[in-house]
Scaffold this active site. Structure first.
Site, PDB file in Angstrom:
ATOM      1  N   HIS A  14       3.793  45.280  26.867  1.00 29.25           N
ATOM      2  CA  HIS A  14       2.789  44.268  27.204  1.00 29.25           C
ATOM      3  C   HIS A  14       3.051  43.010  26.386  1.00 29.25           C
ATOM      4  CE1 HIS A  14      -1.075  42.280  27.689  1.00 29.25           C
ATOM      5  NE2 HIS A  14      -1.203  43.006  28.798  1.00 29.25           N
ATOM      6  N   GLU A  84       3.823  40.796  34.682  1.00 32.78           N
ATOM      7  CA  GLU A  84       2.706  40.029  34.153  1.00 32.78           C
ATOM      8  C   GLU A  84       3.231  38.700  33.617  1.00 32.78           C
ATOM      9  OE1 GLU A  84      -0.726  42.715  32.610  1.00 32.78           O
ATOM     10  OE2 GLU A  84       0.979  42.900  31.258  1.00 32.78           O
TER      11      GLU A  84
END
Length: 173
Positions: A14, A84
């Site tokens: 992430h 993302e």
């Protein structure tokens, strides 16, 4: 520890871990390999900054991140890739459906070129940049977006339900 606790999935790579903890792609790749070896399933996150996108480095950045994952992915059936774009996480700015589809198509083709078309076709590709109840159906309608990794919108029950049901509501292109 996760495996011992019965947790089946782990999110790795992430952008916050990359930025705040200094995790580079090699580290993320090694974690992917270790998690798979422990029997876990992996959601591996990748994405570029706005500066990387605007400078034309986007695809090189994504290839580098994917390369480290692919080097360690012993079983693609237990790996999900979440795109993302860093510039869209928590900002309220979302990639247009065309921008998101362009990247997802690139990722599917990249995997297909290295691991075969069958692996690429079965690979789940998620979008995770400021998905909300207003944009989820149009994003879900893109042919290479298989679902979402939802952040802040998951805190709003009604919005989250709509996002969860977006794939069924979408008309695939």
């Amino acid at each position: 520890m996760l495996s011992d606790c019965g947790v089946p999935w782990v999110i790795l790579g992430h952008s916050e871990r990359r930025a705040l903890c200094g995790e580079d792609s090699a580290t993320v790749g090694k974690k992917v390999g270790h998690a798979l070896a422990q029997g876990l399933r992996v959601i591996a996150c990748i994405g570029e900054t706005l500066a990387q996108r605007e400078s034309g480095e986007m695809f090189a950045v994504l290839e580098e991140q994917m390369g480290a994952i692919a080097e360690n992915a012993s079983d693609w059936a237990r790996v999900v890739i979440a795109y993302e774009p860093v510039w869209a996480i928590g900002t309220g700015v979302v990639a247009t459906p065309a921008q998101a589809q362009e990247v997802h198509a690139f990722l599917r083709a990249w995997v297909g070129g290295r691991s075969g078309e069958a692996v690429a076709a079965s690979l789940r590709l998620l979008y995770g940049g400021s998905v909300n109840d207003a944009n989820c159906v149009e994003l879900a309608g893109q042919p290479d977006i298989d679902g979402f990794l939802v952040g802040g919108a998951s805190l709003n029950g009604g919005a989250f339900v709509k996002i969860c049901n977006a794939q069924a509501s979408a008309v695939r292109r």
